[in-house]
Write an enzyme that holds these catalytic residues in place. Structure first.
Site, PDB file in Angstrom:
ATOM      1  N   ASP A   1       0.016  -0.445  -9.992  1.00 39.98           N
ATOM      2  CA  ASP A   1      -0.491   0.913  -9.788  1.00 39.98           C
ATOM      3  C   ASP A   1       0.190   1.556  -8.575  1.00 39.98           C
ATOM      4  O   ASP A   1       0.093   1.050  -7.465  1.00 39.98           O
ATOM      5  CB  ASP A   1      -2.009   0.862  -9.579  1.00 39.98           C
ATOM      6  CG  ASP A   1      -2.650   2.225  -9.700  1.00 39.98           C
ATOM      7  OD1 ASP A   1      -1.975   3.218  -9.390  1.00 39.98           O
ATOM      8  OD2 ASP A   1      -3.825   2.294 -10.100  1.00 39.98           O
TER       9      ASP A   1
ATOM     10  N   SER B   1      -9.323   7.311 -10.547  1.00 37.02           N
ATOM     11  CA  SER B   1      -8.392   7.975  -9.627  1.00 37.02           C
ATOM     12  C   SER B   1      -9.081   9.057  -8.793  1.00 37.02           C
ATOM     13  O   SER B   1      -9.975   8.756  -8.016  1.00 37.02           O
ATOM     14  CB  SER B   1      -7.233   8.539 -10.459  1.00 37.02           C
ATOM     15  OG  SER B   1      -6.263   9.124  -9.645  1.00 37.02           O
TER      16      SER B   1
ATOM     17  N   HIS C   1      -1.262   3.083 -13.217  1.00 35.97           N
ATOM     18  CA  HIS C   1      -2.364   4.010 -12.935  1.00 35.97           C
ATOM     19  C   HIS C   1      -3.098   4.574 -14.166  1.00 35.97           C
ATOM     20  O   HIS C   1      -4.276   4.899 -14.091  1.00 35.97           O
ATOM     21  CB  HIS C   1      -1.871   5.155 -12.061  1.00 35.97           C
ATOM     22  CG  HIS C   1      -2.968   5.831 -11.313  1.00 35.97           C
ATOM     23  ND1 HIS C   1      -3.771   5.163 -10.404  1.00 35.97           N
ATOM     24  CD2 HIS C   1      -3.440   7.087 -11.345  1.00 35.97           C
ATOM     25  CE1 HIS C   1      -4.661   5.992  -9.917  1.00 35.97           C
ATOM     26  NE2 HIS C   1      -4.495   7.169 -10.464  1.00 35.97           N
TER      27      HIS C   1
END
Ligand SMILES: *[C@@H]1O[C@H](CO)[C@@H](O)[C@H](O)[C@H]1NC(C)=O
Ligand SMILES: *[C@@H]1O[C@H](CO)[C@@H](O)[C@H](O)[C@H]1NC(C)=O
Ligand SMILES: *[C@@H]1O[C@H](CO)[C@@H](O)[C@H](O)[C@H]1NC(C)=O
Ligand SMILES: *[C@@H]1O[C@H](CO)[C@@H](O)[C@H](O)[C@H]1NC(C)=O
Ligand SMILES: *[C@@H]1O[C@H](CO)[C@@H](O)[C@H](O)[C@H]1NC(C)=O
Ligand SMILES: *[C@@H]1O[C@H](CO)[C@@H](O)[C@H](O)[C@H]1NC(C)=O
Length: 409
Positions: free
Chosen positions: A351, A180, A382
């Site tokens: 996600d 991320s 995620h």
């Protein structure tokens, strides 16, 4: 309705910021019943699992003292004698910390798995999270300390951590796994630092984020739509989680009372969690998450959503001219990504932050010769790349293969 919940949360954080005594009160009066692990420190958890663990500090050019954790070799001393233990750096995402890499049992968590494979595993912590709240001159209580966003994590934090690992281990190259925000700061480091690509020739991107145009995550969307800039002016550029203890208290006690409402709020903020997850370990999660960041960093994410562009922090017309000598903030142009670097993308069909449409655009923008593979994991959201119980089958074997095939060390 949920927008107001978020507003309420932000306001309570703001209030808590002014009254440190609230967190003091909570620390004194609430000693919840938790998993034994939940009260252990990061190093305590790793040691309890039988692995060697070290703590290191690296100082950035702008004075932030970053804490790195290191599992230098595997369990029962496996791999300890060899002088060819190869370093690898794992870097967490937004609001997270290095805890994310050891959140599950050793057979399920990437850090332990790589250590058992003979890797020298380093886990970084970005400025402003619970493990990296120190500075050579600034006080953590000052506004100045919190004047940063993911720009600085890419420009200063990541290159500093890589240089530190190179100095400590004597290796000239350090392959990298980012999750991320850990991918955003890497794109930035590769674009901004000429030497970075030769030091980090392999980049495995979990839930890769660049443009967040199609983001479906409710919390960031709400922030972007709230015209939040004014709110941020009220908050000032300060710590986003002024008292992580307060939030942990909310998680542990409030969630024990009403796990359904809690799951709802958590899912709303972090996105749904679809992969198989070990709920028994929730108290450990509550004991260590969230890791915290600055308000300015959250605002930068909200800007990404509203301006539909992967670019440096937007200070407004006057601020941009002063800072960048241009009325717009510079754009991070990933078509200029260095072609001598190998990138493996891992994304999930569910996600909300690394939205499939945005990852598709990222994939088409990056130079073709850089990309080793793009793995799309069915039903992954995620957090699943690091927290799902089947990531050790769906993702980590590929990471090990790439480390083996594409790094020169
Ligand atoms: C010890 O490390 C080697 C690689 O260095 C690995 O192949 C082996 O499976 C490891 N043994 C255990 C018990 O983890
Ligand atoms: C912060 O870093 C300074 C300089 O290295 C050190 O003297 C001090 O003990 C550190 N403070 C904390 C709270 O870790
Ligand atoms: C879930 O976590 C608990 C507590 O750490 C552990 O005892 C259990 O074996 C874990 N379950 C799975 C399926 O990994
Ligand atoms: C971000 O979106 C803009 C506008 O659609 C596009 O020009 C740019 O190439 C995108 N960048 C990335 C990294 O996908
Ligand atoms: C590349 O990604 C595809 C799609 O997820 C996957 O099936 C394949 O195993 C990956 N290839 C390698 C070499 O890891
Ligand atoms: C890694 O190397 C092995 C052995 O040379 C090969 O069989 C495999 O296809 C390679 N994997 C990738 C992803 O290149």
């Amino acid at each position: 309705m949920k927008k107001y919940l978020l507003l309420l949360l932000l306001i309570s954080l703001y209030v808590a910021n002014g009254y440190n005594s609230i967190s003091d009160y909570i620390l004194h009066h609430h000693r919840s019943i938790r998993l034994p692990d939940a009260d252990l420190s990061f190093m305590g958890i790793v040691a309890e699992n039988g692995y060697p663990i070290e703590e290191h500090f690296a100082t950035t050019h702008d004075g932030y003292i970053l804490r790195l954790f290191r599992i230098p070799y595997g369990i029962n001393g496996n791999g300890s004698s060899t002088t060819t233990r190869r370093p690898v750096l794992l870097q967490h995402g937004l609001l997270d910390s290095s805890i994310t890499w050891i959140i599950n049992l050793p057979s399920q968590s990437l850090a332990y798995i790589l250590a058992d494979q003979g890797y020298d595993v380093w886990m970084g912590n970005n400025r402003g999270n619970v493990y990296s709240t120190n500075h050579t001159t600034l006080s953590v209580k000052s506004k100045e300390f919190w004047q940063f966003s993911y720009d600085e994590m890419g420009i200063y934090d990541l290159p500093t951590m890589i240089d530190y690992i190179i100095k400590e281990t004597g290796f000239t190259q350090v392959p990298y796994v980012g999750h991320s925000e850990g991918t955003m700061q890497a794109w930035i480091a590769y674009l901004k630092d000429q030497d970075f690509s030769s030091k980090v020739p392999l980049f495995m991107a979990l839930g890769p984020v660049g443009n967040v145009t199609h983001i479906t995550n409710n919390a960031l969307r709400a922030l972007a739509e709230l015209k939040i800039d004014d709110l941020f002016k009220i908050f000032g550029f300060n710590r986003f989680l002024p008292s992580p203890e307060l939030l942990r208290f909310l998680f542990i006690d409030f969630c024990t009372e009403c796990d359904i409402c809690c799951a709802d709020v958590v899912e709303w903020i972090c996105g749904p969690h679809k992969g198989a997850f070990n709920n028994t370990r929730m108290p450990l999660v509550s004991g260590h998450e969230p890791g915290g960041t600055s308000i300015k960093n959250i605002q930068h994410f909200a800007q990404g959503v509203s301006k539909k562009q992967f670019q440096m922090f937007d200070y407004g017309l006057v601020g941009n001219i002063l800072k960048y000598d241009s009325d717009h903030p510079p754009i991070y142009d990933l078509s200029k990504f260095p072609t001598n670097v190998k990138v493996a993308l891992f994304s999930g069909t569910l996600d909300e932050l690394a939205d499939p449409v945005d990852v598709q655009q990222l994939f088409s923008t990056l130079p073709k010769e850089s990309i080793i593979n793009w793995s799309i994991i069915h039903n992954y959201a995620h957090l699943d790349y690091v927290w799902a119980l089947d990531a050790n089958q769906l993702i980590y074997p590929q990471i090990i293969e790439y480390l083996h095939n594409f790094s020169n060390n």
